[in-house]
Design a protein around this motif. Structure first.
Motif, PDB file in Angstrom:
ATOM      1  N   ALA A 171       8.707  11.539   3.441  1.00  0.00           N
ATOM      2  CA  ALA A 171       8.895  12.977   3.659  1.00  0.00           C
ATOM      3  C   ALA A 171       8.751  13.746   2.350  1.00  0.00           C
ATOM      4  N   ARG A 172       9.298  13.202   1.274  1.00  0.00           N
ATOM      5  CA  ARG A 172       9.217  13.869  -0.035  1.00  0.00           C
ATOM      6  C   ARG A 172       7.781  13.999  -0.504  1.00  0.00           C
ATOM      7  N   ILE A 173       7.040  12.896  -0.403  1.00  0.00           N
ATOM      8  CA  ILE A 173       5.664  12.887  -0.891  1.00  0.00           C
ATOM      9  C   ILE A 173       4.776  13.802  -0.062  1.00  0.00           C
ATOM     10  N   LEU A 174       4.950  13.758   1.251  1.00  0.00           N
ATOM     11  CA  LEU A 174       4.152  14.625   2.119  1.00  0.00           C
ATOM     12  C   LEU A 174       4.377  16.087   1.764  1.00  0.00           C
ATOM     13  N   PHE A 175       5.624  16.460   1.553  1.00  0.00           N
ATOM     14  CA  PHE A 175       5.924  17.852   1.191  1.00  0.00           C
ATOM     15  C   PHE A 175       5.319  18.206  -0.163  1.00  0.00           C
ATOM     16  N   ILE A 176       5.447  17.301  -1.147  1.00  0.00           N
ATOM     17  CA  ILE A 176       4.926  17.564  -2.493  1.00  0.00           C
ATOM     18  C   ILE A 176       3.424  17.833  -2.463  1.00  0.00           C
ATOM     19  N   LEU A 177       2.678  16.939  -1.801  1.00  0.00           N
ATOM     20  CA  LEU A 177       1.218  17.057  -1.799  1.00  0.00           C
ATOM     21  C   LEU A 177       0.750  18.272  -1.007  1.00  0.00           C
ATOM     22  N   VAL A 178       1.342  18.485   0.155  1.00  0.00           N
ATOM     23  CA  VAL A 178       0.930  19.641   0.970  1.00  0.00           C
ATOM     24  C   VAL A 178       1.242  20.943   0.242  1.00  0.00           C
ATOM     25  N   THR A 179       2.419  21.018  -0.356  1.00  0.00           N
ATOM     26  CA  THR A 179       2.812  22.237  -1.063  1.00  0.00           C
ATOM     27  C   THR A 179       1.913  22.502  -2.264  1.00  0.00           C
ATOM     28  N   ALA A 180       1.703  21.465  -3.085  1.00  0.00           N
ATOM     29  CA  ALA A 180       0.860  21.646  -4.274  1.00  0.00           C
ATOM     30  C   ALA A 180      -0.560  22.035  -3.886  1.00  0.00           C
ATOM     31  N   TYR A 181      -1.084  21.405  -2.847  1.00  0.00           N
ATOM     32  CA  TYR A 181      -2.448  21.723  -2.412  1.00  0.00           C
ATOM     33  C   TYR A 181      -2.560  23.176  -1.959  1.00  0.00           C
ATOM     34  N   PHE A 182      -1.650  23.611  -1.120  1.00  0.00           N
ATOM     35  CA  PHE A 182      -1.736  24.977  -0.595  1.00  0.00           C
ATOM     36  C   PHE A 182      -1.522  26.012  -1.687  1.00  0.00           C
ATOM     37  N   VAL A 183      -0.588  25.771  -2.592  1.00  0.00           N
ATOM     38  CA  VAL A 183      -0.340  26.734  -3.665  1.00  0.00           C
ATOM     39  C   VAL A 183      -1.563  26.875  -4.559  1.00  0.00           C
ATOM     40  N   LEU A 184      -2.187  25.741  -4.932  1.00  0.00           N
ATOM     41  CA  LEU A 184      -3.296  25.775  -5.890  1.00  0.00           C
ATOM     42  C   LEU A 184      -4.647  26.043  -5.233  1.00  0.00           C
ATOM     43  N   GLN A 185      -4.926  25.379  -4.126  1.00  0.00           N
ATOM     44  CA  GLN A 185      -6.258  25.434  -3.543  1.00  0.00           C
ATOM     45  C   GLN A 185      -6.432  26.537  -2.496  1.00  0.00           C
ATOM     46  N   VAL A 186      -5.388  26.874  -1.789  1.00  0.00           N
ATOM     47  CA  VAL A 186      -5.501  27.883  -0.728  1.00  0.00           C
ATOM     48  C   VAL A 186      -5.094  29.260  -1.227  1.00  0.00           C
ATOM     49  N   PHE A 187      -3.947  29.316  -1.925  1.00  0.00           N
ATOM     50  CA  PHE A 187      -3.443  30.622  -2.364  1.00  0.00           C
ATOM     51  C   PHE A 187      -3.769  30.936  -3.823  1.00  0.00           C
ATOM     52  N   GLY A 188      -4.349  29.992  -4.545  1.00  0.00           N
ATOM     53  CA  GLY A 188      -4.748  30.235  -5.928  1.00  0.00           C
ATOM     54  C   GLY A 188      -3.581  30.474  -6.865  1.00  0.00           C
ATOM     55  N   GLY A 189      -2.447  29.840  -6.603  1.00  0.00           N
ATOM     56  CA  GLY A 189      -1.275  30.011  -7.451  1.00  0.00           C
ATOM     57  C   GLY A 189      -1.356  29.202  -8.734  1.00  0.00           C
ATOM     58  N   SER A 190      -0.339  29.332  -9.575  1.00  0.00           N
ATOM     59  CA  SER A 190      -0.325  28.657 -10.871  1.00  0.00           C
ATOM     60  C   SER A 190       0.206  27.233 -10.730  1.00  0.00           C
ATOM     61  N   ILE A 191      -0.051  26.413 -11.747  1.00  0.00           N
ATOM     62  CA  ILE A 191       0.464  25.044 -11.763  1.00  0.00           C
ATOM     63  C   ILE A 191       1.987  25.056 -11.827  1.00  0.00           C
ATOM     64  N   GLY A 192       2.550  25.989 -12.582  1.00  0.00           N
ATOM     65  CA  GLY A 192       4.001  26.085 -12.672  1.00  0.00           C
ATOM     66  C   GLY A 192       4.645  26.337 -11.318  1.00  0.00           C
ATOM     67  N   LEU A 193       4.046  27.231 -10.533  1.00  0.00           N
ATOM     68  CA  LEU A 193       4.563  27.514  -9.198  1.00  0.00           C
ATOM     69  C   LEU A 193       4.409  26.303  -8.279  1.00  0.00           C
ATOM     70  N   ALA A 194       3.245  25.645  -8.363  1.00  0.00           N
ATOM     71  CA  ALA A 194       2.981  24.485  -7.504  1.00  0.00           C
ATOM     72  C   ALA A 194       3.945  23.348  -7.784  1.00  0.00           C
ATOM     73  N   VAL A 195       4.155  23.034  -9.057  1.00  0.00           N
ATOM     74  CA  VAL A 195       5.050  21.937  -9.415  1.00  0.00           C
ATOM     75  C   VAL A 195       6.493  22.283  -9.060  1.00  0.00           C
ATOM     76  N   GLY A 196       6.894  23.523  -9.344  1.00  0.00           N
ATOM     77  CA  GLY A 196       8.262  23.931  -9.038  1.00  0.00           C
ATOM     78  C   GLY A 196       8.575  23.819  -7.554  1.00  0.00           C
ATOM     79  N   LEU A 197       7.687  24.348  -6.713  1.00  0.00           N
ATOM     80  CA  LEU A 197       7.908  24.253  -5.273  1.00  0.00           C
ATOM     81  C   LEU A 197       7.828  22.803  -4.794  1.00  0.00           C
ATOM     82  N   ALA A 198       6.957  22.014  -5.421  1.00  0.00           N
ATOM     83  CA  ALA A 198       6.811  20.610  -5.014  1.00  0.00           C
ATOM     84  C   ALA A 198       8.103  19.831  -5.219  1.00  0.00           C
TER      85      ALA A 198
END
Length: 540
Positions: A171-198
């Motif tokens: 569950a942890r890994i699925l959330f981490i990867l999905v969140t990081a992907y959507f923040v960076l690749q779909v919404f164009g967010g920063s790495i800091g935001l992606a890692v923090g939410l992950a």
């Protein structure tokens, strides 16, 4: 507890721990492709303080509850363990809330400790604060969940812990990867935001694990209640006495359970400064090395350590029962079997990984940071043996009610790690941090081995012969794997990742087959895994 039960329980937890570690290793590949080594460093800036606070909040509760319940169950008093379980869930939930507040409020201060001052080439202060605060939320549920695991383990029931570990990691890994992907690749967010939410994935994983444990509790509640009703004794301990005894177990267990996080915490607070001020690297280079050292390569070497982790969980209630019943023969058998299993699996795994460090790192993490990552992994891999032996010797001491000696051993190791770390990193870069870790663990293990021998009246001669044979077989395997690696580097195209994948696959295949064939012929496999291999022994 018989040798067969020890092996079965250990293998069940080992399977779960290996699965969790394997998932934790595999997901780092796409995660690293998304956020890079500096993103991995940012993840560690949040996760390491969380790991320390989690261990302090739980106070070693899973193993302490396991030890407590196992002791009173062995005395035919199932009521006392049940009372501890009920009150423990409430108490640990409160400590989790306190730990959450501490980490959330202290996030800006911790961020200032880990970042190189006055260098903007690395992660920002605000990104580190956000990451720490997001991961801190998991502290609200993880300590209470630990009581459930410890209670089941006290009945020598490892299935609930094993299943909850796997679900938690998935569950942890699925959330981490999905969140990081959507923040960076779909919404164009920063790495800091992606890692923090992950990092919020720690809470999601804990929630999944808790649901699994509730399922097992509901399923087994009737059987446990029957044992409680049929208890032959009830010591009627007041809660104050119960918690006094539990804390006497838990504090040493907590510190010993913190061994790897505490060693990593020393790196967390000294590595970047030593690399930038002493070694001459900039903040970006320091964070790349720290990300490789503390996360990507560390995830690899922790896979062989999974066996020791499972063994430790299984050993404590078993040694406790033997110690309570004053059954020295059973205790010696458990100690011997534990060392045999650990040495049999971890020595070849660690040396094989050291030889295949470059193709392993390239296969999993790509070629971008191959030079630094491969070099760190090759030096760091043998530490897996030390991590494993320390975990097992500490568990033996804890089961014997000699917890303070495990703590003394850990303190010796931490002292030398702390004293040597900055100087060695300043002099030799990331390798210096590895050397400091190896020195610290070696000294801690030496003390633990002495204490086990003294207080269990245990003779190591048999284990010494066993280790010598394994080292000899491993040496033959290592030479063969080295030849395969060097030949593969010539034959296959190593300008791309696929060539390294092929080299790694051939190296692992040859190494595993050769090691098991030689160990079976030498009779070592039979000692560790039972007589299922006896038919392969040479006839006399």
């Amino acid at each position: 507890m018989s040798d067969n039960k020890l092996v079965r329980g250990t293998m069940l937890l080992t399977g779960a721990t290996f699965t969790s570690r394997f998932l934790g290793l595999i997901y780092i590949l796409p995660f690293t492709m998304l956020v890079g080594q500096q993103g991995n460093a940012l993840y560690q800036y949040g996760y390491l303080p969380y790991s320390i606070l989690l261990s302090l909040a739980t106070l070693g509760v899973p193993m302490a509850v396991s030890k407590f319940v196992s002791k009173y169950n062995a005395l035919d008093d199932y009521v006392t363990g049940q009372r501890l379980f009920r009150s423990g869930v409430i108490f640990m939930t409160i400590t989790g809330f306190i730990a959450f507040l501490v980490l959330f409020i202290m996030a800006p201060t911790v961020a200032g400790w880990v970042l190189p001052a006055g260098d903007s080439s690395g992660n920002s202060h605000s990104d580190v604060v956000f990451t720490i605060r997001m991961v801190s939320i998991a502290l609200l549920i993880m300590p209470g969940m630990a009581v459930f695991r410890g209670y089941f383990q006290g009945f020598h029931s490892m299935g609930p812990t094993a299943a909850s570990q796997v679900i938690e990691q998935f569950a942890r890994i699925l959330f981490i990867l999905v969140t990081a992907y959507f923040v960076l690749q779909v919404f164009g967010g920063s790495i800091g935001l992606a890692v923090g939410l992950a990092t919020f994935g720690a809470f999601i994983g804990g929630l999944g694990s808790l649901l699994v444990l509730f399922y097992f509790w509901k399923k087994r509640k009737a059987g446990i209640q029957k044992q409680i009703r049929e208890s032959k004794k009830d010591y009627q301990l007041p809660l104050s006495s119960m918690y006094k005894e539990l804390i006497a177990y838990a504090l040493p267990l907590s510190l010993v359970g913190l061994a790897i996080p505490l060693f990593q915490a020393i790196d967390l607070f000294t590595f970047n400064d030593a690399m930038t001020e002493g070694y001459g690297a900039n903040a970006g280079q320091a964070e790349t090395a720290f990300g490789a050292f503390s996360r990507t390569t560390h995830a690899l070497i922790m896979i062989p350590v999974a066996l020791a982790t499972a063994m430790s969980v299984n050993l404590i209630p078993s040694i406790t029962k033997a110690n309570t019943n004053r059954d020295l023969e059973s205790m010696h058998g458990l100690i011997t079997k534990s060392f045999q299993i650990i040495l049999f699996f971890t020595i070849p795994a660690a040396f094989g990984l050291a030889i295949l460090a470059i193709p392993a790192f390239a296969s999993l993490y790509g070629l971008e940071d191959l030079e630094i990552g491969g070099m760190i992994l090759s030096y760091y891999a043998p530490a897996a043996i030390l991590f494993s032996i320390f975990a097992v010797t500490a568990a033996i001491l804890q089961g014997m009610n000699r917890q303070k000696y495990a703590v003394i051993g850990l303190c010796i190791g931490l002292f030398f790690k702390l004293v040597l770390n900055y100087w060695l990193i300043s002099s030799f870069g990331a390798v210096g941090g590895i050397v400091a870790t190896i020195i610290g663990y070696t000294l801690a293990i030496g003390f633990n081995i002495w204490a086990v021998g003294k207080f269990a009246a245990y003779q190591y001669m048999q284990i010494g012969k066993h280790a010598a044979i394994i080292l000899g077989i491993t040496a033959v395997m290592a030479v063969s794997v080295y030849i395969v690696r060097e030949g593969g580097m010539v034959v296959f195209d190593t300008t791309g990742q696929f060539g390294f994948v092929v080299i790694l696959a051939f190296g692992v295949l040859i190494g595993v087959l050769l090691y098991f064939i030689l160990s079976i012929r030498a009779g070592v496999a039979e000692k560790v895994l039972g007589n299922r291999f006896s038919f392969t022994k040479p006839r006399r």
